[in-house]
Design a protein around this motif. Structure first.
Motif, PDB file in Angstrom:
ATOM      1  N   TYR A 488      74.370 -37.425 105.353  1.00  0.00           N
ATOM      2  CA  TYR A 488      75.687 -37.688 106.131  1.00  0.00           C
ATOM      3  C   TYR A 488      76.842 -36.817 105.186  1.00  0.00           C
ATOM      4  CZ  TYR A 488      80.264 -39.827 107.047  1.00  0.00           C
ATOM      5  OH  TYR A 488      81.232 -40.152 107.466  1.00  0.00           O
ATOM      6  N   ILE A 489      76.843 -36.748 103.918  1.00  0.00           N
ATOM      7  CA  ILE A 489      77.705 -36.040 103.278  1.00  0.00           C
ATOM      8  C   ILE A 489      77.555 -34.664 103.391  1.00  0.00           C
ATOM      9  CG2 ILE A 489      78.623 -35.477 100.784  1.00  0.00           C
ATOM     10  CD1 ILE A 489      77.536 -38.511 100.081  1.00  0.00           C
ATOM     11  N   LEU A 491      76.528 -33.076 105.959  1.00  0.00           N
ATOM     12  CA  LEU A 491      76.821 -32.911 107.444  1.00  0.00           C
ATOM     13  C   LEU A 491      78.351 -32.690 107.482  1.00  0.00           C
ATOM     14  CD1 LEU A 491      74.034 -34.531 109.614  1.00  0.00           C
ATOM     15  CD2 LEU A 491      74.343 -32.151 109.303  1.00  0.00           C
ATOM     16  N   LYS A 492      78.949 -33.765 107.154  1.00  0.00           N
ATOM     17  CA  LYS A 492      80.382 -33.945 106.891  1.00  0.00           C
ATOM     18  C   LYS A 492      81.281 -32.448 106.366  1.00  0.00           C
ATOM     19  CE  LYS A 492      84.181 -36.971 105.823  1.00  0.00           C
ATOM     20  NZ  LYS A 492      84.543 -38.082 105.037  1.00  0.00           N
ATOM     21  N   LYS A 493      80.627 -32.289 105.316  1.00  0.00           N
ATOM     22  CA  LYS A 493      81.219 -31.079 104.606  1.00  0.00           C
ATOM     23  C   LYS A 493      80.905 -29.716 105.477  1.00  0.00           C
ATOM     24  CE  LYS A 493      80.882 -32.679  99.809  1.00  0.00           C
ATOM     25  NZ  LYS A 493      80.478 -32.048  98.279  1.00  0.00           N
ATOM     26  N   TYR A 494      79.683 -29.785 106.172  1.00  0.00           N
ATOM     27  CA  TYR A 494      79.309 -28.605 107.056  1.00  0.00           C
ATOM     28  C   TYR A 494      80.337 -28.455 108.128  1.00  0.00           C
ATOM     29  CZ  TYR A 494      76.794 -25.448 109.767  1.00  0.00           C
ATOM     30  OH  TYR A 494      75.952 -24.528 110.481  1.00  0.00           O
ATOM     31  N   VAL A 495      80.614 -29.659 108.915  1.00  0.00           N
ATOM     32  CA  VAL A 495      81.545 -29.599 109.938  1.00  0.00           C
ATOM     33  C   VAL A 495      83.015 -29.258 109.359  1.00  0.00           C
ATOM     34  CG1 VAL A 495      82.552 -31.161 111.483  1.00  0.00           C
ATOM     35  CG2 VAL A 495      80.045 -31.337 111.374  1.00  0.00           C
ATOM     36  N   GLN A 496      83.357 -29.634 108.368  1.00  0.00           N
ATOM     37  CA  GLN A 496      84.669 -29.601 107.821  1.00  0.00           C
ATOM     38  C   GLN A 496      84.863 -27.937 107.305  1.00  0.00           C
ATOM     39  OE1 GLN A 496      85.056 -31.979 104.410  1.00  0.00           O
ATOM     40  NE2 GLN A 496      86.101 -33.929 105.667  1.00  0.00           N
TER      41      GLN A 496
END
Length: 772
Positions: A488-489, A491-496
């Motif tokens: 989750y962490i 993927l979140k950084k990847y989207v940001q």
């Protein structure tokens, strides 16, 4: 080397020599102690299991020999020791019970013979051992209890030993004997022994003689295909019938005795003993040195010496670890140390044994017949000492190679000396590089291309992680939770990061849309990196288009200016001379002179207009060509001949270098003539007087390369590209006659005929290169 360094070198060498010598002498001094302890251990060899096993097999060999004497016929070992061979169906019903076999097919007969052959071969091998060992090393006899018949290798009645029938002389003659009696059922009935430890010897004899060694040896060494179950061996044929064989381990109705005189007992351990039993005895003596720890003592000496050699480099004056040859790779040193301590431990033990057993002394006495026993002992000791010095010396050197660890520190020493560290560092760098490449590949997925490869890698990585989680049993749930949080962490950084990259893309696009063609594309655009390149090319295209437009406008302005100037000059002259001709007071000669000037200026104006039309048609491609076979070299000479007088007037020397054979090209002769006419005219007009002009032609495959070179009389301040533009002259002041269209026309005609014309300027050197 200065005096201080030399003194430290000598001191280090002296310390190393003293330490190695002390260790060598100290270990050599322990030889007598090793010999004494080994002798105490090896004294019990005659009661050992290995020696008694020799007697076990000797009993069976003597049993066959005695049976042959009693029965008066030759026998096979299988006749005595194969208890029965029987055949049964699948239900286990006997077809033959040890006696005559019924309804046997060829396979069963062959298998029965194979069993007998295996037994004979097994016992015959032990028979050889007996003849080379027991038969030569000690006295023996075997007596049949029923008939009293006897076999043996001695005339002494050793079968009386252990009984009241043995006299004192016979008893004193044999300090060691073993006597065994077997009843009619083959069981060991009585045992009589004499030796250094009779009670231990008795127990060992009873233990060894009651074992089923024959059965074990037969089942372990037979080559027949079958299986062993309990005390029997089974074989099954293709019809499903099974064969069974049982072994007779006991010796029926026999008494056997083995005895050693004092001389025989001492000969067992002598240097010159050669029998199999002698070798076995000496092997036991050698094994005694293992048991008492001779090699362990040697290893401790090496450990203590190694510790001293390792710690000495901490003393500043000790420099042995700086000697040449001490910078060796760490892994190589450790492997050599392990190899050396293992090998030398074994060799040193054998050296100690051979020295104490008198092998070296006997060898030296054999080689030097005049050598006394004391001299041989001295030489033997010196040889051993030299060997030990070499062992400890090499070991001291190996440990010394590790001495720089005190100066460099463990970390730096490993980095400098360790091959494994170097290779692991490379592997780690390679792995880190691959991880970064994989990360970069994920963060820079090209959205304009297929991404199957990246998706496959991600799925494979996810599969590996989940597979590892599945193997954790009950702990898998906890690992799955942790993995989900990390995912989750990530993927979140990847989207940001993608959102930031997208904002950078929008900012650059808006800047270009507003007309800012100097927009800089800074930062990492990740998955939009390919669009950065596209935007950069769009920006470059716009910039180039703007520059071309500006250039075109400038050229139009210059063209109009130059055309106006070049047309105005002859027109002005014509107008002026027409006014002069109107004057009625001029003479006939002046009138002729004015008319000549008018004709010249009119011709120049006509030429200028024709050139302008030519270059316009050539630029638009509206030119009709008439290709024909043209000898290009001959055409170039022809054009030169037309302008030879002008070249001489300009004080120019032309040098031609062309192929001797004809070079035929498919060209328009008129347009090609015009090309070289313009080039020669340009050279004659702008070349420095008194210089040479080089005209070279060289065949290139199916074409030709033509090069014209001359020195310019005026400094060339224009670029080579601009010289082929229309109305451009070598003199920017435009004082010379000409239209400024000659090179432009030449280039257009060359290109229309499939060639290339390039101009190169190197200082004042002007060069035109034409390729067809």
């Amino acid at each position: 080397m200065d005096t201080k360094s030399k003194n430290n070198h000598n001191l280090s060498l002296l310390i190393a020599v003293i330490l190695v010598l002390c260790a060598s002498v100290g270990f050599s001094a322990l030889y007598p102690m090793f010999g004494k302890r080994a002798a105490e251990y090896a004294g019990n060899v005659l009661s050992s299991e290995s020696f008694l096993t020799e007697l076990y097999w000797g009993n069976r060999v003597l049993y066959k020999e005695l049976a042959e004497k009693v029965q008066g016929e030759s026998l096979r070992y299988c006749d005595l020791f194969l208890q029965k061979v029987e055949y049964m169906d699948e239900g286990g019903v006997d077809y033959a019970d040890g006696g005559e076999m019924e309804s046997l097919n060829s396979d069963e007969e062959g298998w029965s013979e194979a069993v007998c052959t295996d037994m004979d071969e097994l016992m015959e091998s032990y028979e050889v051992h007996m003849l080379e060992g027991i038969a030569r090393a000690l006295d023996y006899c075997a007596v049949d209890n029923a008939t009293g018949k006897r076999i043996g290798n001695t005339g002494n009645e050793i079968e009386r030993l252990g009984t009241d029938q043995a006299d004192s002389g016979l008893t004193d003659m044999y300090p060691y004997y073993i006597k065994m009696s077997f009843d009619d059922a083959g069981y060991l009935e009585n045992v009589w022994v004499k030796g250094e430890n009779s009670e231990e010897l008795l127990r060992n004899v009873q233990s060894v003689m009651k074992r089923k060694k024959l059965e074990q040896a037969f089942f372990n060494e037979t080559y027949l295909e079958g299986w062993h179950d309990g005390d029997a061996f089974y074989w099954q044929n293709d019809d499903g019938r099974k064969a069974q064989v049982k072994i007779e381990n006991g010796l029926k109705g026999m008494t056997v005795c083995y005895a050693l005189t004092q001389i025989q007992k001492e000969a067992l351990s002598s240097v010159n003993g050669s029998s199999y039993l002698d070798s076995s005895y000496r092997y036991m003596e050698e094994q005694a040195y293992y048991v008492i720890g001779t090699n362990t003592v040697m290893e401790w000496f090496m450990v203590v010496l190694g510790i001293i050699a390792f710690l000495l480099p901490r003393w500043k004056r000790y420099r042995a670890h700086k000697w040449i040859g001490t910078k060796v790779h760490l892994e190589l040193v450790l492997l050599m140390m392990l190899f050396w301590i293992s090998l030398m431990s074994e060799l040193t033990l054998r050296m100690v044994y051979c020295t104490n057993a008198g092998y070296f002394r006997g060898l030296i006495e054999d080689l030097t017949t005049r050598m006394t026993s004391g001299g041989a002992d001295v030489i033997s000791y010196l040889v051993n000492l030299l060997f030990i010095i070499v062992v400890f010396g090499v070991w001291y050197y190996l440990v010394t190679t590790l001495g720089e660890i005190h100066e460099l520190g463990p970390g730096e020493f490993i980095r400098e000396r360790s091959l494994l560290w170097k290779y692991l560092s490379r592997v780690c760098r390679f792995g880190k590089k691959k991880i970064c490449a994989f990360k970069d590949e994920i963060l820079h997925v090209d959205l304009g291309e297929k991404s199957n490869k990246v998706i496959f890698k991600l799925v494979a990585l996810n599969f590996v992680v989940l597979a590892a989680v599945c193997m954790m049993w009950m702990f898998g749930w906890a690992a799955l939770v942790i993995y989900s949080i990390i995912l989750y962490i990530a993927l979140k950084k990847y989207v940001q990061r993608i959102q930031e990259q997208y904002r950078s893309l929008l900012t650059a696009t808006k800047s270009i849309a507003k007309g800012n063609l100097q927009t800089e594309f800074d930062g990492d655009w990740g998955v939009f990196e390919s669009y950065k390149q596209e935007l950069s090319e769009i920006q470059s295209g716009f910039s180039k288009a703007v520059e071309e437009e500006v250039k075109s406008q400038r050229m139009k302005t210059e063209l109009i200016t130059n055309v106006s100037h070049d047309l105005k000059t002859p027109l002005t002259a014509i107008t002026t001379y027409i006014e002069l001709l109107k004057d009625e007071s001029i003479t006939k000669e002046q009138q002729k002179e004015y008319l000549a000037v008018l004709e010249k200026k009119a011709f120049r104006l006509k030429t200028l207009i024709e050139d302008l039309f030519e270059v316009s048609k050539a630029s638009s491609g509206n030119v009709t060509l008439h290709p024909a076979d043209v000898d290009i070299c001959n055409l170039m000479r022809q054009v030169y001949l037309e302008y030879e007088d002008k070249a001489e007037d300009a004080n120019l020397i032309f040098r031609f270098r062309m192929p001797e054979e004809k070079v035929i090209l498919r060209l328009d002769s008129q347009k090609t003539y015009r090309i070289f006419e313009n080039l020669y005219t340009n050279i004659i007009k702008y070349a420095m007087p008194g210089t040479r002009v080089y005209v070279n032609a060289e065949k290139t495959g199916e074409g030709i390369s033509i090069e014209l070179k001359n020195m310019s009389k005026a400094e060339l301040s224009v670029t080579p590209e601009s010289l082929t533009e229309r109305f451009v002259r070598g003199d920017s002041s435009r004082n010379t006659e000409g239209s400024g269209l000659g090179l432009a026309i030449a280039k257009s005609f060359v290109e229309l005929q499939g060639g290339k014309l390039n101009i190169e300027i190197d200082g004042d050197l002007f060069k035109v290169i034409i390729c067809w």
